[in-house]
Design a protein around this motif. Structure first.
Motif, PDB file in Angstrom:
ATOM      1  N   UNK A 209      31.382  42.814  25.872  1.00  0.00           N
ATOM      2  CA  UNK A 209      32.374  43.882  25.796  1.00  0.00           C
ATOM      3  C   UNK A 209      33.285  43.872  27.030  1.00  0.00           C
ATOM      4  N   UNK A 210      34.481  44.466  26.917  1.00  0.00           N
ATOM      5  CA  UNK A 210      35.353  44.568  28.090  1.00  0.00           C
ATOM      6  C   UNK A 210      34.680  45.285  29.262  1.00  0.00           C
ATOM      7  N   UNK A 211      33.856  46.296  28.956  1.00  0.00           N
ATOM      8  CA  UNK A 211      33.159  47.021  30.017  1.00  0.00           C
ATOM      9  C   UNK A 211      32.157  46.111  30.737  1.00  0.00           C
ATOM     10  N   UNK A 212      31.430  45.295  29.991  1.00  0.00           N
ATOM     11  CA  UNK A 212      30.489  44.349  30.605  1.00  0.00           C
ATOM     12  C   UNK A 212      31.241  43.338  31.472  1.00  0.00           C
ATOM     13  N   UNK A 213      32.347  42.875  30.966  1.00  0.00           N
ATOM     14  CA  UNK A 213      33.155  41.908  31.708  1.00  0.00           C
ATOM     15  C   UNK A 213      33.700  42.540  32.989  1.00  0.00           C
ATOM     16  N   UNK A 214      34.169  43.760  32.893  1.00  0.00           N
ATOM     17  CA  UNK A 214      34.692  44.472  34.061  1.00  0.00           C
ATOM     18  C   UNK A 214      33.599  44.642  35.112  1.00  0.00           C
ATOM     19  N   UNK A 215      32.392  45.010  34.673  1.00  0.00           N
ATOM     20  CA  UNK A 215      31.292  45.203  35.607  1.00  0.00           C
ATOM     21  C   UNK A 215      30.909  43.895  36.294  1.00  0.00           C
ATOM     22  N   UNK A 216      30.869  42.809  35.536  1.00  0.00           N
ATOM     23  CA  UNK A 216      30.542  41.500  36.123  1.00  0.00           C
ATOM     24  C   UNK A 216      31.577  41.092  37.162  1.00  0.00           C
ATOM     25  N   UNK A 217      32.849  41.328  36.842  1.00  0.00           N
ATOM     26  CA  UNK A 217      33.921  40.974  37.775  1.00  0.00           C
ATOM     27  C   UNK A 217      33.818  41.837  39.035  1.00  0.00           C
ATOM     28  N   UNK A 218      33.540  43.114  38.866  1.00  0.00           N
ATOM     29  CA  UNK A 218      33.385  44.004  40.015  1.00  0.00           C
ATOM     30  C   UNK A 218      32.196  43.572  40.872  1.00  0.00           C
ATOM     31  N   UNK A 219      31.088  43.216  40.231  1.00  0.00           N
ATOM     32  CA  UNK A 219      29.919  42.707  40.967  1.00  0.00           C
ATOM     33  C   UNK A 219      30.278  41.460  41.760  1.00  0.00           C
ATOM     34  N   UNK A 220      31.042  40.576  41.152  1.00  0.00           N
ATOM     35  CA  UNK A 220      31.470  39.342  41.820  1.00  0.00           C
ATOM     36  C   UNK A 220      32.309  39.679  43.051  1.00  0.00           C
ATOM     37  N   UNK A 221      33.281  40.569  42.872  1.00  0.00           N
ATOM     38  CA  UNK A 221      34.131  40.949  44.010  1.00  0.00           C
ATOM     39  C   UNK A 221      33.324  41.579  45.129  1.00  0.00           C
TER      40      UNK A 221
END
Length: 124
Positions: free
Chosen positions: A106-118
């Protein structure tokens, strides 16, 4: 070093040079190794290396001082950043999004993964 069934080798070498520009290990006005030297370093035919230099020159990343060699252009970092951004946000991102959709991410999962990466790569 080179990927099978991927981009042409000269483009893979160009990507490597562009990555060095973005990382700061190649700076504007730096002289690059001669075609023959670089070809020997990456174990390719000098014609392949010449094609790489021609490709990068045509995009304004390198310039040639006849009889002296190839140099990184002053504008190279901004040109590379723009070209890489267009490449990733264009072709590559579409393929990534297609795969994520097939996997049900989901977009929310993707957003969370990207935020974790940052967060993990930019400690404050």
């Amino acid at each position: 070093m080179f990927k099978e069934n991927s981009k042409a080798i000269y483009l893979q070498i160009a990507d490597r040079i562009c990555d060095d520009v973005l990382a700061g290990s190649l700076r504007p006005s730096d002289r690059l190794p001669s075609v023959r030297e670089y070809a020997a370093m990456v174990q390719v035919n000098p014609n392949t290396m010449m094609r790489t230099y021609d490709y990068l020159s045509s995009r304004g990343i390198l310039f040639n001082r006849r009889g002296i060699g190839y140099f990184l252009a002053e504008e190279a970092p901004s040109i590379v950043k723009t070209l890489k951004r267009e490449e990733i946000l264009g072709q590559e991102m579409n393929e990534i999004f297609r795969q994520l959709s097939l996997l049900g991410v989901t977009p929310l999962q993707l957003q969370q993964k990207y935020q974790d990466f940052l967060n993990s790569n930019n400690p404050e």
